[in-house]
Scaffold this motif. Structure first.
Motif, PDB file in Angstrom:
ATOM      1  N   MET A 391      12.574  41.897  36.480  1.00 62.69           N
ATOM      2  CA  MET A 391      13.567  40.820  36.572  1.00 62.69           C
ATOM      3  C   MET A 391      12.904  39.483  36.878  1.00 62.69           C
ATOM      4  SD  MET A 391      16.622  42.840  38.536  1.00 62.69           S
ATOM      5  CE  MET A 391      17.768  41.462  38.655  1.00 62.69           C
ATOM      6  N   ARG A 393      10.577  38.328  35.543  1.00 66.28           N
ATOM      7  CA  ARG A 393      10.153  37.719  34.279  1.00 66.28           C
ATOM      8  C   ARG A 393      11.351  37.284  33.449  1.00 66.28           C
ATOM      9  NH1 ARG A 393       6.326  37.545  37.429  1.00 66.28           N
ATOM     10  NH2 ARG A 393       4.391  38.686  37.018  1.00 66.28           N
ATOM     11  N   ILE A 395      14.095  39.196  32.801  1.00 64.70           N
ATOM     12  CA  ILE A 395      14.803  40.297  32.160  1.00 64.70           C
ATOM     13  C   ILE A 395      15.984  40.710  33.047  1.00 64.70           C
ATOM     14  CG2 ILE A 395      14.539  42.711  31.450  1.00 64.70           C
ATOM     15  CD1 ILE A 395      11.566  41.976  30.823  1.00 64.70           C
TER      16      ILE A 395
ATOM     17  N   SER B  47       7.296  35.647  47.872  1.00 62.58           N
ATOM     18  CA  SER B  47       8.247  36.698  47.513  1.00 62.58           C
ATOM     19  C   SER B  47       9.685  36.258  47.745  1.00 62.58           C
ATOM     20  CB  SER B  47       7.964  37.969  48.323  1.00 62.58           C
ATOM     21  OG  SER B  47       6.695  38.478  47.964  1.00 62.58           O
ATOM     22  N   MET B  50      11.191  34.086  45.077  1.00 61.44           N
ATOM     23  CA  MET B  50      11.545  34.811  43.849  1.00 61.44           C
ATOM     24  C   MET B  50      12.702  35.778  44.065  1.00 61.44           C
ATOM     25  SD  MET B  50      10.173  34.412  40.851  1.00 61.44           S
ATOM     26  CE  MET B  50      11.445  34.739  39.636  1.00 61.44           C
ATOM     27  N   GLY B  51      12.970  36.151  45.334  1.00 59.22           N
ATOM     28  CA  GLY B  51      14.106  37.054  45.597  1.00 59.22           C
ATOM     29  C   GLY B  51      13.729  38.511  45.756  1.00 59.22           C
ATOM     30  N   VAL B  74      17.473  37.624  40.768  1.00 55.32           N
ATOM     31  CA  VAL B  74      16.048  37.451  40.464  1.00 55.32           C
ATOM     32  C   VAL B  74      15.833  36.993  39.021  1.00 55.32           C
ATOM     33  CG1 VAL B  74      13.823  38.640  40.305  1.00 55.32           C
ATOM     34  CG2 VAL B  74      15.399  39.174  42.187  1.00 55.32           C
ATOM     35  N   ASP B  75      16.537  37.634  38.080  1.00 55.22           N
ATOM     36  CA  ASP B  75      16.323  37.277  36.671  1.00 55.22           C
ATOM     37  C   ASP B  75      16.829  35.867  36.362  1.00 55.22           C
ATOM     38  OD1 ASP B  75      18.850  38.544  37.177  1.00 55.22           O
ATOM     39  OD2 ASP B  75      19.224  38.614  35.021  1.00 55.22           O
ATOM     40  N   ALA B  78      14.218  33.446  37.378  1.00 57.64           N
ATOM     41  CA  ALA B  78      13.152  33.379  36.378  1.00 57.64           C
ATOM     42  C   ALA B  78      13.585  32.530  35.194  1.00 57.64           C
ATOM     43  CB  ALA B  78      12.782  34.792  35.917  1.00 57.64           C
ATOM     44  N   ARG B  79      14.803  32.754  34.749  1.00 59.19           N
ATOM     45  CA  ARG B  79      15.262  32.002  33.579  1.00 59.19           C
ATOM     46  C   ARG B  79      15.496  30.525  33.918  1.00 59.19           C
ATOM     47  NH1 ARG B  79      18.243  36.786  32.754  1.00 59.19           N
ATOM     48  NH2 ARG B  79      20.166  35.747  33.357  1.00 59.19           N
ATOM     49  N   PHE B  83       8.414  31.438  38.286  1.00 56.86           N
ATOM     50  CA  PHE B  83       7.552  32.570  37.924  1.00 56.86           C
ATOM     51  C   PHE B  83       6.737  32.937  39.151  1.00 56.86           C
ATOM     52  CE2 PHE B  83       3.521  34.395  36.638  1.00 56.86           C
ATOM     53  CZ  PHE B  83       3.841  35.248  35.595  1.00 56.86           C
ATOM     54  N   LEU B  84       6.642  34.242  39.421  1.00 54.22           N
ATOM     55  CA  LEU B  84       5.798  34.696  40.523  1.00 54.22           C
ATOM     56  C   LEU B  84       4.678  35.587  39.981  1.00 54.22           C
ATOM     57  CD1 LEU B  84       5.120  35.178  43.535  1.00 54.22           C
ATOM     58  CD2 LEU B  84       6.853  36.984  43.548  1.00 54.22           C
ATOM     59  N   GLY B  85       3.465  35.123  40.127  1.00 57.91           N
ATOM     60  CA  GLY B  85       2.305  35.952  39.801  1.00 57.91           C
ATOM     61  C   GLY B  85       2.010  36.798  41.024  1.00 57.91           C
ATOM     62  N   MET B  86       2.157  38.116  40.866  1.00 59.63           N
ATOM     63  CA  MET B  86       2.187  38.955  42.066  1.00 59.63           C
ATOM     64  C   MET B  86       0.819  39.463  42.479  1.00 59.63           C
ATOM     65  SD  MET B  86       5.748  40.986  41.737  1.00 59.63           S
ATOM     66  CE  MET B  86       7.141  40.205  40.899  1.00 59.63           C
ATOM     67  N   ALA B 104      10.662  39.650  27.807  1.00 63.95           N
ATOM     68  CA  ALA B 104      10.727  38.552  28.774  1.00 63.95           C
ATOM     69  C   ALA B 104      10.950  37.220  28.069  1.00 63.95           C
ATOM     70  CB  ALA B 104       9.447  38.520  29.608  1.00 63.95           C
ATOM     71  N   GLU B 155      -1.223  39.129  34.816  1.00 60.88           N
ATOM     72  CA  GLU B 155      -0.229  38.223  35.413  1.00 60.88           C
ATOM     73  C   GLU B 155      -0.355  36.832  34.800  1.00 60.88           C
ATOM     74  OE1 GLU B 155       1.721  40.711  36.855  1.00 60.88           O
ATOM     75  OE2 GLU B 155       2.213  39.143  38.307  1.00 60.88           O
ATOM     76  N   GLN B 158       0.993  36.692  31.307  1.00 63.90           N
ATOM     77  CA  GLN B 158       2.457  36.544  31.309  1.00 63.90           C
ATOM     78  C   GLN B 158       2.851  35.101  31.603  1.00 63.90           C
ATOM     79  OE1 GLN B 158       4.389  39.614  33.762  1.00 63.90           O
ATOM     80  NE2 GLN B 158       2.576  40.869  33.414  1.00 63.90           N
ATOM     81  N   ILE B 162       5.081  33.060  29.046  1.00 68.48           N
ATOM     82  CA  ILE B 162       6.448  32.708  29.448  1.00 68.48           C
ATOM     83  C   ILE B 162       6.614  31.200  29.658  1.00 68.48           C
ATOM     84  CG2 ILE B 162       8.110  32.985  31.363  1.00 68.48           C
ATOM     85  CD1 ILE B 162       7.187  35.932  31.505  1.00 68.48           C
TER      86      ILE B 162
END
Lengths: 434, 259
Positions: A391, A393, A395, B47, B50-51, B74-75, B78-79, B83-86, B104, B155, B158, B162
């Protein structure tokens, strides 16, 4: 409580059915003896599922007449999409009626046999006599195997001679569209020494409900150095009581791989056993399951090692939703003398609703010191961290769950060698988990 | 220009308060670095923005161009452009890296406007080349069996595919050898521009040799205790954190200790 109903089918019924198929006397006798045995033998006892009150013996009618297909264009739409246009090696059964068969000239010339089981019983009595219910499944094991032998009313025979490598997969489709039909189908697949073949069968109900029984037995014989890949997608309608027993016998240096997509909507008892008889034999079994509604199912997967240096792999992934329940028994058994054998298994169950039940029972039975073995089992919900990751990302939650579930069931989907069957399994999964 | 504003953010995990009032404003076009010893709340901040399901925001706000981020799923975050690079990306079996990334990208597009397969593959190939990743990694299952370094590169891959408005990179440099670090930094540097803002969380000044931050912040005890320019990072590298602790009268910098 045991339902020991006297069977409604009489010896005379069995004899006249056998006569109607012009079966040799030996086969008629086998049926008659099996019927007598079915009267007295007990039901099988799948571990952790009580089936004594399930109906395995009563059904509307033993055999039905359905139409045959003179060309593939006559197939129902949902069946048509299973068949690749260039598919040359194909057998289709319509309820109990052998409805279509084709085999490439090349394979015919090499001695490959692909035919309905009745023709095989009549015309290939020597081969059938050698392999039918001898080493893999025996009629007198329990009530259901005995009933199967007595009432066999369909199925397919595939024989691959020595040294013949069948490059294209052989496809078999069992169409169920008569609510009152029962399926006592037998698939007999024999790969002779150093041969190779891939067999893919589909059970598809195009009616939403069934009143009959499904008592299905498959026997796979891999002679020395042979390789058999056996794919199956079962999508039988709710209402069947389904017993399905798929077994393989792997001789020296041979290999049997199973990829089973168990998508029935009926209550189902499934057994999948591989006997690794020969040294260096390999059994690899992958099963994926989706249970929904109030379905009750039991999946017992066994690999039994006699051969030295034999390798057995069991992978089972099940998704359970609604109030469906399923037992996943995985049994790796290493007999005394099977030195250097390796038995591995992995069983995982994903629960999608609080009322669903799934039970993974990994069992290792080892009677030899010099072996390796391992197992992993888990039962749980979709991992919230996986959902967070997807999510994060962009989705959606629904799509993220869908990806995780499809990924979880991918081990069988990705190894099915026929594009239409692969696609159908993906669609069935999609429909069932939605 | 877009702006991400974090105001007086308080966050707890289970019953322990980790963030105790974080304030931070990031504009596009800027690279921010958050430094600080272990256990000071840096990763929690990443974290929580991002939720992450384990973290609970108890008070404060996070807004993106005035929109309340904390109200979003969370999604949706992102939209909206985050963006979280983990630090520890999940492994997802059976889902290929390529399929995942396409999902994605398409999640940000309207139905019928999905990225074409050809365009997607071309772009994926070129970004993977930048990151010195083997092409076959596109067809491997998402992070499954990836080494630590491969996960970090993935990561960043992505991130590059994205193209978010704001990236938060949580210890993207830990466990990377120098070659991988250069490659990852190159990926991040390619993202730099007027329409991209970045918050880099790191233990080590080393990463900042390759990515020049506009702002450097130090976290201790669940707060940002010091902010400055690139020079601050250099001073931290040379002198450590003790001078800040002395300056602020902090004995133990970890969360749970009070000044």
């Amino acid at each position: 409580m045991t339902v020991e109903t006297n069977l409604k089918v009489t010896e005379q019924d069995v004899r006249s059915f056998s006569a109607s198929k012009s079966e040799p006397e030996e086969f008629t006798n086998l049926r008659v003896q099996a019927l007598a045995a079915a009267e007295v033998l007990p039901l099988p006892k799948p571990d952790k599922t009580k089936i004594t009150s399930w109906n395995f013996t009563e059904f509307p009618v033993h055999s039905t007449e359905s139409s045959t297909y003179s060309s593939l264009t006559e197939l129902p739409e949902e069946v048509k999409s299973l068949v690749d246009l260039e598919q040359k090696n194909l057998y289709i059964q319509h309820n109990n009626t052998p409805a279509y068969a084709s085999l490439s000239e090349d394979l015919k010339a090499k001695g490959v046999i692909l035919t309905d089981i009745f023709t095989a019983i009549r015309d290939h009595a020597d081969l059938v006599g050698k392999y039918f219910m001898k080493d893999a499944v025996k009629a007198e094991e329990h009530k259901l195997t005995a009933l199967h032998a007595a009432l066999l009313n369909g199925g397919v025979f595939l024989y691959v001679p020595k040294n013949v490598v069948v490059e294209e997969p052989v496809q078999v489709i069992f169409i169920h569209d008569d609510e009152n039909a029962s399926l006592f189908n037998h698939a007999l697949v024999v790969a002779d020494t150093s041969s190779q073949v891939t067999y893919v069968e589909t059970y598809i109900s195009t009616v939403p409900h069934a009143n009959g029984l499904a008592n299905i037995v498959s026997e796979v014989i891999a002679e020395d150095n042979a390789q058999v890949t056996y794919g199956a997608v079962d999508v039988l309608a709710e209402g069947f009581t389904t017993y399905v027993n798929r077994r393989g016998v792997a001789k020296r240096d041979s290999r049997i791989e199973w990829a089973l997509g168990m998508m029935n909507d009926s209550d189902t008892i499934s057994e999948n056993t591989t006997f690794l008889i020969g040294d260096n034999s390999v059994g690899d079994t992958k099963t994926v399951v989706v249970g929904r509604g109030s379905q009750k199912q039991n999946f017992t997967t066994k690999v039994i090692h006699w051969g030295k240096n034999s390798d057995g792999q069991i992978l089972k992934h099940g998704v359970m939703k609604d109030s469906a329940s399923a037992i996943f028994n995985g049994i790796g058994k290493i007999e005394h003398g099977a030195t250097k054998a390796n038995a591995e298994q992995e069983s995982r169950v994903l629960m999608l609703s609080p009322k669903a039940r799934g039970d993974a029972n990994p069992i290792l039975l080892i009677d030899e010191d010099d072996v390796t073995a391992g197992h992993a089992a888990s039962v749980g919900r979709v991992d919230p961290l996986q959902l967070f990751y997807l999510m994060s990302r962009g989705i959606s939650k629904q799509e993220a769950e869908r990806l995780v579930i499809h990924g979880f069931l991918a081990p069988v989907v990705r190894v099915l060698p026929i594009e239409g069957v692969k696609k159908q399994l993906t669609e069935v999964i999609e429909r069932k988990v939605r | 220009m877009s702006t991400l504003v974090i105001k007086d953010l308080h966050v707890k995990i289970e019953d322990k308060e980790i963030l105790k009032g974080v304030n931070l404003t990031i504009n596009t076009g800027e690279i921010h670095a958050i430094m600080g010893p272990n256990g000071t709340g840096k990763s929690t901040l990443a974290s929580a923005i991002m939720g992450h399901p384990k973290y609970e925001v108890t008070s404060g706000s996070v807004t993106l161009d005035g929109e309340d981020v904390l109200e979003m799923e969370v999604d949706e975050r992102a939209r909206a452009g985050l963006f979280l690079g983990m630090q520890y990306p999940s492994e997802i079996s059976g889902v290929t890296n390529a399929d995942f990334m396409r999902s994605a990208i398409n999640a940000r597009r309207e139905e019928g406007e999905e990225i074409s397969l050809m365009k997607f593959i071309r772009e994926l190939d070129s970004k993977m080349e930048t990151l010195d990743m083997d092409q076959e990694m596109a067809q491997r299952y998402l992070n499954e069996g990836f080494s630590g370094g491969e996960k970090k590169r993935n990561e960043i891959l992505q991130l590059m595919m994205i193209k978010p408005t704001f990236a938060i990179l949580d210890e993207i440099d830990s466990g990377l050898d120098i070659d991988a670090l250069k490659v990852v930094s190159e990926g991040i540097n390619q993202m730099k521009g007027e329409s991209f803002g970045c918050l880099i969380i790191t233990h080590y000044q080393r990463l900042l040799n390759y990515i020049t931050p506009d702002h450097v912040h130090v976290m201790m005890q669940g707060r940002v205790v010091k902010s400055g320019g690139k020079d601050l990072a250099l001073k931290l590298e040379a002198e450590g954190y003790d001078w800040i602790k002395t300056e602020l009268g902090i004995e133990d910098e970890t969360v749970g200790q009070e000044a």
